[in-house]
Write a protein that holds these residues in place. Structure first.
Motif, PDB file in Angstrom:
ATOM      1  N   SER A  98       0.835  -1.207   0.000  1.00 17.06           N
ATOM      2  CA  SER A  98       0.000   0.000   0.000  1.00 17.06           C
ATOM      3  C   SER A  98       0.867   1.254   0.000  1.00 17.06           C
ATOM      4  N   THR A 145       2.186   1.713  -3.395  1.00 21.44           N
ATOM      5  CA  THR A 145       1.123   2.262  -4.250  1.00 21.44           C
ATOM      6  C   THR A 145       1.023   3.772  -4.073  1.00 21.44           C
ATOM      7  N   LEU A 146       1.107   4.213  -2.819  1.00 20.20           N
ATOM      8  CA  LEU A 146       1.068   5.663  -2.544  1.00 20.20           C
ATOM      9  C   LEU A 146       2.210   6.358  -3.275  1.00 20.20           C
ATOM     10  N   SER A 196       1.772   6.465  -7.070  1.00 14.02           N
ATOM     11  CA  SER A 196       0.734   7.407  -7.510  1.00 14.02           C
ATOM     12  C   SER A 196       1.248   8.857  -7.521  1.00 14.02           C
ATOM     13  N   GLN A 197       2.276   9.132  -6.703  1.00 10.37           N
ATOM     14  CA  GLN A 197       2.833  10.491  -6.635  1.00 10.37           C
ATOM     15  C   GLN A 197       3.994  10.669  -7.619  1.00 10.37           C
ATOM     16  N   PHE A 210       0.050   8.841 -18.070  1.00  9.59           N
ATOM     17  CA  PHE A 210      -1.004   8.491 -17.126  1.00  9.59           C
ATOM     18  C   PHE A 210      -1.324   6.994 -17.221  1.00  9.59           C
ATOM     19  N   ASN A 237       1.168   5.056 -15.278  1.00  6.12           N
ATOM     20  CA  ASN A 237       0.909   5.204 -13.841  1.00  6.12           C
ATOM     21  C   ASN A 237      -0.251   4.315 -13.381  1.00  6.12           C
ATOM     22  N   VAL A 238      -1.332   4.316 -14.196  1.00  8.70           N
ATOM     23  CA  VAL A 238      -2.508   3.497 -13.863  1.00  8.70           C
ATOM     24  C   VAL A 238      -2.117   2.019 -13.859  1.00  8.70           C
ATOM     25  N   THR A 246       0.086   1.203 -10.753  1.00  8.66           N
ATOM     26  CA  THR A 246      -0.685   1.266  -9.495  1.00  8.66           C
ATOM     27  C   THR A 246      -1.670   0.100  -9.394  1.00  8.66           C
ATOM     28  N   ALA A 291      -1.970  -3.275  -6.932  1.00  5.63           N
ATOM     29  CA  ALA A 291      -3.240  -3.651  -6.276  1.00  5.63           C
ATOM     30  C   ALA A 291      -3.600  -5.096  -6.621  1.00  5.63           C
ATOM     31  N   GLY A 292      -3.340  -5.495  -7.862  1.00  4.24           N
ATOM     32  CA  GLY A 292      -3.621  -6.869  -8.292  1.00  4.24           C
ATOM     33  C   GLY A 292      -2.783  -7.879  -7.519  1.00  4.24           C
ATOM     34  N   GLN A 342      -1.522  -7.409  -4.545  1.00  5.32           N
ATOM     35  CA  GLN A 342      -2.051  -7.432  -3.165  1.00  5.32           C
ATOM     36  C   GLN A 342      -3.315  -8.294  -3.090  1.00  5.32           C
ATOM     37  N   ALA A 343      -4.204  -8.122  -4.104  1.00  4.85           N
ATOM     38  CA  ALA A 343      -5.455  -8.898  -4.114  1.00  4.85           C
ATOM     39  C   ALA A 343      -5.137 -10.397  -4.207  1.00  4.85           C
TER      40      ALA A 343
END
Lengths: 107, 257
Positions: free
Chosen positions: A30, A33-34, A37-38, A44, A47-48, A51, A55-56, A58-59
């Motif tokens: 996490s 990820t923060l 994102s910065q 873009f 970046n997406v 990020t 998340a994937g 982590q899931a």
């Protein structure tokens, strides 16, 4: 998987330690990820991708370890594969419809 | 009536029925949240440049809530593991922690919602735009007082510049052309934010109620049918981990990108 009570107890104890490690990994994920994102990775879209990629991961860790998916029965995998197929079709059809839209501007 | 396969595994599935049931339910949940994420992607991709809000949410609060949910998933699994080893007291302790963490998550989310409903963009008749949190104590019928900023145009409202100090702004009511809060009716972003996080909050509430019921009023089963009780805790835990998993996507999607 050995289902004897003694083996099961051993597995459970091992799992607890594993879960704490996974939780630390998720928390670090996490924070990364923060940071991503910065940070500007050039576009873009990049970046997406980065990020949501984190998340994937982590899931996957939550599903694999907290939900014990790695040691689950085959039937559950089949359900999830079926769900994934429906999910991809749902998103695919939505985007297909969007790309297929034929808007004509009259002046 | 005796319900079959609450403890023993069915030969054909290799699972006890509750576990099979909860996984099927979670599969339907994937489709539910998947449809909403799909809507989000579609609306965001289709939005004109500069019209999709950025930095509207406090990422620090989102990050704290992420950590809270991760820890709650761990306490939940540790509670189940202790129960499996026969330590009922420890199970009760860790599951109580899970519930406390869930309530902390809800408290932070409530604060965020409250902030959004009291955050207004005010368009003045002379074309100026003010944006900030309304000061209820100082606002009267004749004037509106906010703690916020002057914005030069709508694009600046959509993507506010960072590190600009807040100040108190007083506006005469007769100068106001239009004012709108950051509630779900504001735009597509706000609508999706409230829908998806609201649905997630409902899952948290549902999950914590089930965990509480098993932990408290229904814990007599531990004495009469302990294996079945452990299975109940396990399937509730599966749901709880799923709620955590969904948040791991909601957080970057809404708070960071």
């Amino acid at each position: 998987m050995n289902d004897s009570p003694e083996q099961e107890l051993k597995d459970v104890k091992k799992r607890v330690q594993q879960h704490i490690m996974i939780a630390v990994g998720l928390a670090v994920g996490s924070l990364i990820t923060l940071w991503t994102s910065q940070t500007n990775f050039g576009s873009f879209t990049r970046n997406v991708s980065i990020t949501l990629g984190i998340a994937g991961i982590q899931a996957f860790m939550v599903a694999a370890f907290f939900m014990h998916l790695l040691s689950e029965k085959k039937l559950i995998y089949w359900f999830l594969v079926l769900t994934a197929v429906f999910f991809v079709v749902m998103i695919g059809v939505t985007f297909w419809a969007r790309m297929d839209s034929n808007v004509v501007h009259y002046h | 009536m005796n319900i079959p396969y609450t403890v023993e595994r069915r030969e054909d599935t290799g699972l006890y029925n509750a576990k099979l049931g909860v996984w099927l339910f979670l599969a339907s949940e994937v489709m539910l949240f998947g449809a909403l994420f799909s809507s989000y992607i579609l609306l965001r991709v289709g939005a004109d440049a500069g019209t999709w809000p950025r930095h509207w949410l406090d990422y620090k609060l989102g990050a704290i809530n992420t950590i809270i949910l991760i820890i709650s998933s761990v306490t939940n699994v540790i509670a189940w593991a202790n129960l499996k080893m026969g330590y009922f007291g420890k199970y009760r302790f860790y599951q109580a922690l899970t519930m406390v963490l869930a309530i902390a998550f809800l408290a932070i989310k409530s604060t965020e919602y409250y902030g959004k409903f009291h955050h207004y963009t005010i368009a003045l008749k002379d074309g100026r735009i003010a944006d900030g949190h309304i000061q209820k104590d100082e606002t009267t019928a004749d004037k509106v007082v906010i703690e916020g900023w002057w914005r030069t145009n709508e694009a600046e409202v959509m993507d506010p510049p960072a590190n600009v100090e807040e100040k108190k702004i007083e506006i005469e009511s007769k100068e106001i052309a239009d004012m709108q809060n950051y509630g779900p009716a504001r735009n597509n972003f706000a609508g999706l934010y409230f829908t998806m996080t609201g649905l997630h909050v409902l899952h948290i509430i549902g999950g914590v109620l089930v965990i509480f019921a098993i932990w408290g009023p229904l814990n007599g089963m531990w004495k009469t049918d302990p294996e079945r009780y452990v299975n109940r805790v396990e399937v509730a835990g599966l749901f709880w981990s799923f709620v955590d998993l969904v948040w791991l996507f909601i957080f970057p999607t809404f708070y960071l990108l």
